[in-house]
Design a protein around this motif. Structure first.
Motif, PDB file in Angstrom:
ATOM      1  N   ASN A 167       0.844  -1.099   0.170  1.00  0.00           N
ATOM      2  CA  ASN A 167      -0.075   0.002  -0.022  1.00  0.00           C
ATOM      3  C   ASN A 167       0.825   1.129   0.017  1.00  0.00           C
ATOM      4  O   ASN A 167       0.597   2.215  -0.739  1.00  0.00           O
ATOM      5  N   GLY A 168       2.076   1.187   0.740  1.00  0.00           N
ATOM      6  CA  GLY A 168       3.083   2.397   0.961  1.00  0.00           C
ATOM      7  C   GLY A 168       3.755   2.727  -0.455  1.00  0.00           C
ATOM      8  O   GLY A 168       3.771   3.865  -0.783  1.00  0.00           O
ATOM      9  N   VAL A 169       4.085   1.442  -1.283  1.00  0.00           N
ATOM     10  CA  VAL A 169       4.631   1.632  -2.476  1.00  0.00           C
ATOM     11  C   VAL A 169       3.513   2.361  -3.801  1.00  0.00           C
ATOM     12  O   VAL A 169       3.711   3.225  -4.391  1.00  0.00           O
ATOM     13  N   ALA A 170       2.361   1.860  -3.309  1.00  0.00           N
ATOM     14  CA  ALA A 170       1.261   2.317  -4.231  1.00  0.00           C
ATOM     15  C   ALA A 170       0.867   3.331  -4.121  1.00  0.00           C
ATOM     16  O   ALA A 170       0.845   4.565  -5.235  1.00  0.00           O
ATOM     17  N   ALA A 171       0.900   4.314  -3.006  1.00  0.00           N
ATOM     18  CA  ALA A 171       0.700   5.621  -2.259  1.00  0.00           C
ATOM     19  C   ALA A 171       1.650   6.531  -2.918  1.00  0.00           C
ATOM     20  O   ALA A 171       1.591   7.639  -3.251  1.00  0.00           O
ATOM     21  N   ALA A 191       3.635   5.937  -5.476  1.00  0.00           N
ATOM     22  CA  ALA A 191       3.633   6.221  -6.851  1.00  0.00           C
ATOM     23  C   ALA A 191       2.538   7.152  -7.242  1.00  0.00           C
ATOM     24  O   ALA A 191       2.457   7.984  -8.204  1.00  0.00           O
ATOM     25  N   ARG A 192       1.412   7.005  -6.544  1.00  0.00           N
ATOM     26  CA  ARG A 192       0.042   8.091  -6.838  1.00  0.00           C
ATOM     27  C   ARG A 192       0.459   9.289  -6.535  1.00  0.00           C
ATOM     28  O   ARG A 192       0.221  10.239  -7.161  1.00  0.00           O
ATOM     29  N   ALA A 197       1.014   9.669 -14.218  1.00  0.00           N
ATOM     30  CA  ALA A 197       1.954   8.811 -15.142  1.00  0.00           C
ATOM     31  C   ALA A 197       2.797   7.973 -14.427  1.00  0.00           C
ATOM     32  O   ALA A 197       2.859   6.808 -14.769  1.00  0.00           O
ATOM     33  N   LYS A 198       3.245   8.177 -13.332  1.00  0.00           N
ATOM     34  CA  LYS A 198       4.036   7.306 -12.417  1.00  0.00           C
ATOM     35  C   LYS A 198       3.174   6.368 -11.843  1.00  0.00           C
ATOM     36  O   LYS A 198       3.540   5.325 -11.798  1.00  0.00           O
ATOM     37  N   TYR A 199       1.948   6.785 -11.423  1.00  0.00           N
ATOM     38  CA  TYR A 199       0.968   5.886 -10.981  1.00  0.00           C
ATOM     39  C   TYR A 199       0.590   4.759 -11.823  1.00  0.00           C
ATOM     40  O   TYR A 199       0.383   3.397 -11.776  1.00  0.00           O
ATOM     41  N   ILE A 246      -4.972   6.764   2.990  1.00  0.00           N
ATOM     42  CA  ILE A 246      -6.098   7.498   2.693  1.00  0.00           C
ATOM     43  C   ILE A 246      -6.315   9.025   2.947  1.00  0.00           C
ATOM     44  O   ILE A 246      -6.755   9.909   2.164  1.00  0.00           O
ATOM     45  N   LEU A 247      -5.412   9.594   3.803  1.00  0.00           N
ATOM     46  CA  LEU A 247      -4.818  10.809   3.775  1.00  0.00           C
ATOM     47  C   LEU A 247      -4.310  11.409   2.852  1.00  0.00           C
ATOM     48  O   LEU A 247      -4.339  12.552   2.435  1.00  0.00           O
ATOM     49  N   ASP A 248      -3.375  10.745   2.214  1.00  0.00           N
ATOM     50  CA  ASP A 248      -2.662  10.937   1.077  1.00  0.00           C
ATOM     51  C   ASP A 248      -3.574  11.138  -0.094  1.00  0.00           C
ATOM     52  O   ASP A 248      -3.489  12.110  -1.072  1.00  0.00           O
ATOM     53  N   TRP A 249      -4.428  10.257  -0.262  1.00  0.00           N
ATOM     54  CA  TRP A 249      -5.538  10.156  -1.415  1.00  0.00           C
ATOM     55  C   TRP A 249      -6.423  11.524  -1.163  1.00  0.00           C
ATOM     56  O   TRP A 249      -6.687  12.138  -2.087  1.00  0.00           O
ATOM     57  N   ALA A 250      -6.767  11.704   0.103  1.00  0.00           N
ATOM     58  CA  ALA A 250      -7.664  12.891   0.324  1.00  0.00           C
ATOM     59  C   ALA A 250      -7.104  14.188   0.086  1.00  0.00           C
ATOM     60  O   ALA A 250      -7.907  15.089  -0.334  1.00  0.00           O
ATOM     61  N   ALA A 251      -5.831  14.265   0.442  1.00  0.00           N
ATOM     62  CA  ALA A 251      -5.018  15.615  -0.011  1.00  0.00           C
ATOM     63  C   ALA A 251      -5.079  16.049  -1.493  1.00  0.00           C
ATOM     64  O   ALA A 251      -5.179  16.994  -1.875  1.00  0.00           O
ATOM     65  N   GLU A 252      -5.077  14.967  -2.189  1.00  0.00           N
ATOM     66  CA  GLU A 252      -5.170  15.233  -3.811  1.00  0.00           C
ATOM     67  C   GLU A 252      -6.770  15.237  -4.055  1.00  0.00           C
ATOM     68  O   GLU A 252      -6.952  15.581  -5.420  1.00  0.00           O
TER      69      GLU A 252
END
Length: 628
Positions: free
Chosen positions: A299-303, A305-306, A311-313, A538-544
């Motif tokens: 999950n950390g590696v995926a986050a 990359a996201r 493009a990186k994701y 999920i907080l990283d996703w939320a920030a975006e």
């Protein structure tokens, strides 16, 4: 007679004997590495080493100190501490004194700690620090058999009682040295007197329901395990193992036995928050972990990359798909031909993905990792295939506290993701015809539950067959696949059986934000799920996605997250039978953890606890349906 048969049939009566043999064989070889925090309190830890001879000096002192305190053969000495080199030395000291170790998780509360100490009849408690000492002090009146507490980190643990009830580990070792000066053969005589059937360890199952039960493991269990691990050539004398698993758990404990037999180096640090920092420093060749660690890394590696942009994701997602396809192809080729290979086009894609993604991932693990062993719970196959394709080989294994942890493990190069491998030499296995339960018999099986003959009789037959409570399938060539816990199988109101762990594992592979998931549906006409999300991801996703700065509880309750999860559940359902599909779900307001009692200390889900805690959410999901 084969070499394996020789190793097993000529095993000594105890690991204490093996330890003395190891020290005599390689006294100057490095045995343990351990972290030393900087004096300033800032900056990276330094690491120190102990040779086998260094370790033996401390082990003998601890053993002699315990003998001097009046500890006698098979009497219990409890250890309540996080994983550290002192834990290992203390345990070996207990064994070399002829006593038996009672393991206590440091996260265990005072009430349950007192229960374990009382039920085991422990004479001495070796406590990590003042916090662990306080649990015994709080309940001292209930522990008449507890004669002493030995504190490892004794700076804040002062003995104000004046009766010598509390002493430091340093004081115990000094006491042992003085005793050895008068009785130089005390420890070697104690080890020589050990028999294989004497109690060595009392491990209390953390239990997903009810009070913990003490599992009685004699010396022969550990001697057998050590020799069996040595026999399968999983480890080599040149290996460097990184050990962080809780040693109060049977999985961590068996690793210490295997190390003594093989003689490799073990770097010990039980601080889970230091794993990512330690790996590049220790550069292990071998590491054991529970699935949750691999899930968090994935999950950390995926986050990450996201966070690098769309493009990186996309590159990461492509590389993850290639890794899985490559792993499946090479493992299938290995099974059919004995040689791992993949089609030319896939090999080219894999080589490119290795430069872009996999190489960096391997460096994060220290760059030298030859293999990981995963146990304690099921690893989602799609996560296993991802790591396998990325060159991080996760060898799944299987065992229980009652079977001394290591019953099955995947063979080195010929491992098969999604299975727990083959039985260790010396272990018999059969699948019950009536319900598919896995039954085991062999030297690693417990003597029984401490003081609970009725409970013992429920799982241990008179002829030695142990009922694991797990449902499994055995391939013609001996690879075992565990499908679920017998008691966890769900039977819907339509009569269909569902294995919740399998569905949960698939969801973890589909959704990079999930931390824990609980599938429900027993006696109902459809399945539902409670989903707990990983806070950093999920907080990283939320920030975006327009939710920056909002707290975790607000983010997971948002409509945006509900829609996000709805998409992942839809992807999950595409690969499930109709009766397995998740019709409704709820995102939990917090993650599940040990502190709230949702997980055992070995990170297994306590299903009944979670169901009780979040019963209103479950009722909501079934409201309006026929069974509501």
């Amino acid at each position: 007679m084969t070499d394996t048969q020789t190793l097993l049939e000529t095993r000594p009566p105890s690991v204490a004997t093996l330890f003395l043999e190891r020290v005599a064989a390689t006294p100057d070889a490095e045995a343990y590495r351990y972290p030393v925090p900087p004096q300033s309190g800032e900056g990276p830890d330094g690491w120190k080493s102990l040779t086998w001879a260094d370790a033996a000096r401390r082990v003998h002192a601890i053993a002699a100190g315990l003998i001097d305190l009046g500890v006698r053969p098979e009497e219990r000495v409890a250890i309540a501490a996080n994983t550290s080199v002192e834990w290992i030395l203390a345990d070996l000291g207990v064994l070399c004194a002829g006593a038996a170790t009672t393991t206590v998780y440091p996260s265990t509360n005072a009430e349950e700690t007192a229960f374990i100490l009382a039920d085991s009849g422990s004479r001495v408690l070796i406590a990590e620090n003042a916090a662990q000492l306080d649990k015994a002090l709080e309940r001292r009146a209930e522990l008449p058999e507890l004669a002493h507490v030995v504190v490892i980190d004794a700076e804040d643990a002062l003995d104000e009682s004046g009766d010598g009830w509390i002493l430091s580990l340093t004081e115990l070792e000094k006491r042992g040295d003085a005793y050895l000066a008068q009785h130089p053969a005390a420890v070697t005589d104690a080890v020589a007197a050990l028999t294989k059937d004497q109690l060595a360890t009392l491990i209390y199952t953390s239990g997903t329901t009810g009070k913990p039960k003490g599992v009685r493991l004699p010396h022969d269990c550990w001697s057998y395990m050590a020799r069996a691990i040595q026999a399968i050539d999983l480890l080599e004398p040149e290996d460097v193992q990184y050990l962080w698993l809780p040693l109060a758990h049977v999985f961590g404990k068996v690793l210490t036995a295997g190390q003594i037999a093989v003689g490799h180096i073990t770097a010990v640090d039980g601080r889970v928050d230091k794993i990512i920092e330690n790996l590049p420093v220790v550069q292990p060749t071998y590491m054991a972990a529970v699935p949750r660690i691999f899930e968090k890394v994935y999950n950390g590696v995926a986050a990450k990359a996201r966070a690098g942009g769309a493009a990186k994701y996309r590159i990461f997602q492509w590389a993850a798909d290639v890794a899985r396809e490559y792993a499946k192809a090479t493992q299938n080729s290995m099974r059919l031909t004995g040689v791992p290979s993949a089609p030319l086009g896939l090999r080219a894609q894999h080589a490119l993905a290795d430069k872009l993604v996999y190489g960096k991932l391997r460096e994060a693990f220290g760059g030298r990792l030859r293999a990981c062993v995963s146990g304690s719970a099921a690893l989602a196959p799609e996560i296993g295939y991802f790591f396998a394709g990325a060159g991080i080989h996760i060898l799944e294994g299987y065992g229980l506290t009652e079977s001394s942890a290591a019953s099955f493990v995947n063979p080195g190069e010929n491992y098969r993701t999604g299975t727990v491998g083959k039985a260790l030499p010396g272990l018999e296995v059969r699948i019950a015809e009536e319900d598919g339960e896995v039954l085991l018999r062999g030297p690693g099986i417990m003597q029984g539950y401490h003081g609970l003959p009725d409970k013992t009789a429920e799982v241990l037959e008179p002829d030695g067959w142990f009922h694991t409570g797990d449902i499994g399938e055995l391939s013609p060539d001996g690879f075992l696949k565990i499908t679920d816990r017998k008691k966890d199988l769900i039977k819907s109101s339509n009569g269909k059986y569902i294995a919740p762990a399998e569905v949960e594992g698939r969801f973890k592979a589909v959704c990079p934000f999930v931390s824990n998931v609980l599938v429900l549906g027993g006696g109902r006409s459809f399945c539902t799920a409670l989903i707990a999300l990983d806070e950093p991801s999920i907080l990283d996703w939320a920030a975006e996605h327009g939710l920056a700065g909002r707290p975790y509880g607000e983010v997971v309750a948002s409509e945006e997250v509900r829609v996000l999860m709805d998409g992942f559940v839809a992807r999950l359902n595409e690969g499930l039978q109709r009766w397995e599909q998740i019709r409704r779900f709820r995102v939990l307001p917090r993650d599940l953890d040990v502190e709230h009692g949702d997980l055992t200390p070995s990170l297994k889900l306590k299903r009944p606890v979670v169901e009780r805690e979040f019963a209103p959410l479950i009722d909501q999901m079934y409201a309006g349906s026929r069974e509501a």
